[in-house]
Motif scaffolding. Structure first.
Motif, mmCIF file in Angstrom:
data_model
loop_
_atom_site.group_PDB
_atom_site.id
_atom_site.type_symbol
_atom_site.label_atom_id
_atom_site.label_comp_id
_atom_site.label_asym_id
_atom_site.label_seq_id
_atom_site.Cartn_x
_atom_site.Cartn_y
_atom_site.Cartn_z
ATOM 1 N N PHE A 23 0.825 -1.203 0.000
ATOM 2 C CA PHE A 23 0.000 0.000 0.000
ATOM 3 C C PHE A 23 0.862 1.257 0.000
ATOM 4 C CE2 PHE A 23 -2.386 3.256 2.452
ATOM 5 C CZ PHE A 23 -3.380 3.494 1.520
ATOM 6 N N ILE A 24 1.912 1.254 0.818
ATOM 7 C CA ILE A 24 2.814 2.409 0.855
ATOM 8 C C ILE A 24 3.545 2.554 -0.473
ATOM 9 C CG2 ILE A 24 4.905 3.325 1.954
ATOM 10 C CD1 ILE A 24 3.840 2.081 4.586
ATOM 11 N N GLY A 25 3.987 1.449 -1.051
ATOM 12 C CA GLY A 25 4.623 1.490 -2.368
ATOM 13 C C GLY A 25 3.687 2.003 -3.444
ATOM 14 N N THR A 26 2.430 1.580 -3.382
ATOM 15 C CA THR A 26 1.437 2.062 -4.345
ATOM 16 C C THR A 26 1.233 3.558 -4.208
ATOM 17 O OG1 THR A 26 0.311 -0.072 -4.314
ATOM 18 C CG2 THR A 26 -0.957 1.809 -5.088
ATOM 19 N N LEU A 27 1.209 4.058 -2.983
ATOM 20 C CA LEU A 27 1.056 5.497 -2.773
ATOM 21 C C LEU A 27 2.246 6.276 -3.323
ATOM 22 C CD1 LEU A 27 -0.442 5.776 0.823
ATOM 23 C CD2 LEU A 27 -1.601 6.102 -1.353
ATOM 24 N N VAL A 28 3.453 5.792 -3.050
ATOM 25 C CA VAL A 28 4.656 6.496 -3.506
ATOM 26 C C VAL A 28 4.731 6.512 -5.028
ATOM 27 C CG1 VAL A 28 7.180 6.410 -3.551
ATOM 28 C CG2 VAL A 28 5.967 6.095 -1.402
ATOM 29 N N LEU A 31 2.049 8.679 -6.612
ATOM 30 C CA LEU A 31 2.365 10.109 -6.615
ATOM 31 C C LEU A 31 3.313 10.469 -7.754
ATOM 32 C CD1 LEU A 31 2.755 10.837 -2.805
ATOM 33 C CD2 LEU A 31 0.979 11.676 -4.337
ATOM 34 N N VAL A 32 4.298 9.607 -8.009
ATOM 35 C CA VAL A 32 5.234 9.853 -9.120
ATOM 36 C C VAL A 32 4.493 9.791 -10.452
ATOM 37 C CG1 VAL A 32 7.261 8.937 -10.320
ATOM 38 C CG2 VAL A 32 7.229 9.032 -7.834
ATOM 39 N N PHE A 33 3.643 8.788 -10.622
ATOM 40 C CA PHE A 33 2.868 8.635 -11.848
ATOM 41 C C PHE A 33 1.916 9.816 -12.048
ATOM 42 C CE2 PHE A 33 -0.776 6.654 -14.128
ATOM 43 C CZ PHE A 33 -0.108 6.364 -15.303
ATOM 44 N N GLY A 34 1.234 10.209 -10.979
ATOM 45 C CA GLY A 34 0.317 11.347 -11.044
ATOM 46 C C GLY A 34 1.030 12.650 -11.362
ATOM 47 N N TRP A 35 2.240 12.817 -10.822
ATOM 48 C CA TRP A 35 3.023 14.020 -11.118
ATOM 49 C C TRP A 35 3.371 14.072 -12.604
ATOM 50 C CZ3 TRP A 35 3.807 18.563 -9.228
ATOM 51 C CH2 TRP A 35 4.845 19.345 -9.708
ATOM 52 N N GLY A 36 3.711 12.940 -13.190
ATOM 53 C CA GLY A 36 4.011 12.889 -14.624
ATOM 54 C C GLY A 36 2.792 13.227 -15.466
ATOM 55 N N VAL A 81 -8.543 1.668 -5.481
ATOM 56 C CA VAL A 81 -9.444 2.827 -5.605
ATOM 57 C C VAL A 81 -8.636 4.091 -5.892
ATOM 58 C CG1 VAL A 81 -11.040 4.312 -4.337
ATOM 59 C CG2 VAL A 81 -11.275 1.841 -4.197
ATOM 60 N N LEU A 82 -7.540 4.286 -5.170
ATOM 61 C CA LEU A 82 -6.719 5.480 -5.387
ATOM 62 C C LEU A 82 -6.088 5.472 -6.778
ATOM 63 C CD1 LEU A 82 -5.032 5.859 -1.887
ATOM 64 C CD2 LEU A 82 -6.915 7.189 -2.858
ATOM 65 N N ASN A 83 -5.691 4.309 -7.281
ATOM 66 C CA ASN A 83 -5.173 4.237 -8.646
ATOM 67 C C ASN A 83 -6.258 4.532 -9.676
ATOM 68 O OD1 ASN A 83 -2.444 3.745 -8.400
ATOM 69 N ND2 ASN A 83 -2.766 1.569 -8.031
ATOM 70 N N GLY A 84 -7.490 4.223 -9.350
ATOM 71 C CA GLY A 84 -8.592 4.500 -10.264
ATOM 72 C C GLY A 84 -8.824 5.977 -10.510
ATOM 73 N N ILE A 85 -8.368 6.804 -9.599
ATOM 74 C CA ILE A 85 -8.534 8.249 -9.758
ATOM 75 C C ILE A 85 -7.718 8.787 -10.934
ATOM 76 C CG2 ILE A 85 -8.193 10.466 -8.574
ATOM 77 C CD1 ILE A 85 -8.870 9.011 -5.977
ATOM 78 N N PHE A 86 -6.678 8.056 -11.350
ATOM 79 C CA PHE A 86 -5.878 8.499 -12.488
ATOM 80 C C PHE A 86 -6.694 8.547 -13.784
ATOM 81 C CE2 PHE A 86 -2.213 6.779 -9.936
ATOM 82 C CZ PHE A 86 -1.764 8.039 -9.587
ATOM 83 N N GLY A 87 -7.823 7.877 -13.809
ATOM 84 C CA GLY A 87 -8.697 7.960 -14.980
ATOM 85 C C GLY A 87 -9.138 9.382 -15.262
ATOM 86 N N ILE A 88 -9.342 10.158 -14.214
ATOM 87 C CA ILE A 88 -9.724 11.559 -14.384
ATOM 88 C C ILE A 88 -8.602 12.330 -15.075
ATOM 89 C CG2 ILE A 88 -10.308 13.691 -13.142
ATOM 90 C CD1 ILE A 88 -11.522 11.844 -10.959
ATOM 91 N N MET A 89 -7.367 12.028 -14.693
ATOM 92 C CA MET A 89 -6.231 12.736 -15.294
ATOM 93 C C MET A 89 -6.047 12.340 -16.765
ATOM 94 S SD MET A 89 -3.577 12.795 -12.136
ATOM 95 C CE MET A 89 -2.622 14.183 -12.718
ATOM 96 N N PHE A 90 -6.238 11.053 -17.083
ATOM 97 C CA PHE A 90 -6.142 10.638 -18.482
ATOM 98 C C PHE A 90 -7.254 11.277 -19.312
ATOM 99 C CE2 PHE A 90 -3.406 7.029 -17.201
ATOM 100 C CZ PHE A 90 -2.423 7.198 -18.161
ATOM 101 N N LEU A 91 -8.439 11.392 -18.739
ATOM 102 C CA LEU A 91 -9.534 12.053 -19.452
ATOM 103 C C LEU A 91 -9.227 13.537 -19.654
ATOM 104 C CD1 LEU A 91 -12.224 11.263 -20.673
ATOM 105 C CD2 LEU A 91 -13.310 11.921 -18.544
#
Length: 123
Positions: A23-28, A31-36, A81-91
């Motif tokens: 879970f901690i690795g997924t968060l870290v 964040l890097v993926f979301g920043w990109g 669930v938190l990874n699913g939020i990246f769909g908004i950024m791709f859209l």
């Protein structure tokens, strides 16, 4: 609010175990993926060009991550669930890039509606 978080497996099994570490690795890494993705959105807005952005792929990834969001609630995993939020950024990337993708400046919403059912079946 505490009852909401108690349904997730990460909070049920919190401690020094593989679930907490992943879970901690997924968060870290999230964040890097979301920043990109955020930097890509800013670059599209700054350059005002989306010619090099593959629109169909971004729509597919958007709905792929939206499916993650729903699936995360189904299996009670906050990390999914938190990874699913990246769909908004791709859209958001799709909508910004499609604005300048063609020389006439019209948006490509037909890609969105053509690829959505196909991508949801594949996911």
């Amino acid at each position: 609010m505490t009852h909401f978080f108690e349904q997730f497996i990460e909070f049920k099994n919190f401690g020094w175990n593989i679930i907490t570490y992943s879970f901690i690795g997924t968060l870290v890494f999230g964040l890097v993926f979301g920043w990109g993705l955020y930097q890509q959105i800013l670059t599209i807005r700054l350059v005002k060009s989306g010619k090099s952005i593959p629109l169909v792929m971004n729509v597919f990834f958007a709905f792929h991550f939206f499916a993650f969001f729903v699936y995360g609630f189904r299996v009670h995993s906050l990390a999914i669930v938190l990874n699913g939020i990246f769909g908004i950024m791709f859209l958001k990337i799709y909508l910004n890039a499609s604005r300048w993708h063609d020389s006439d400046g019209r948006t490509k919403l037909e890609y969105l509606f053509a690829v959505m059912p196909i991508s949801m079946m594949l996911v």
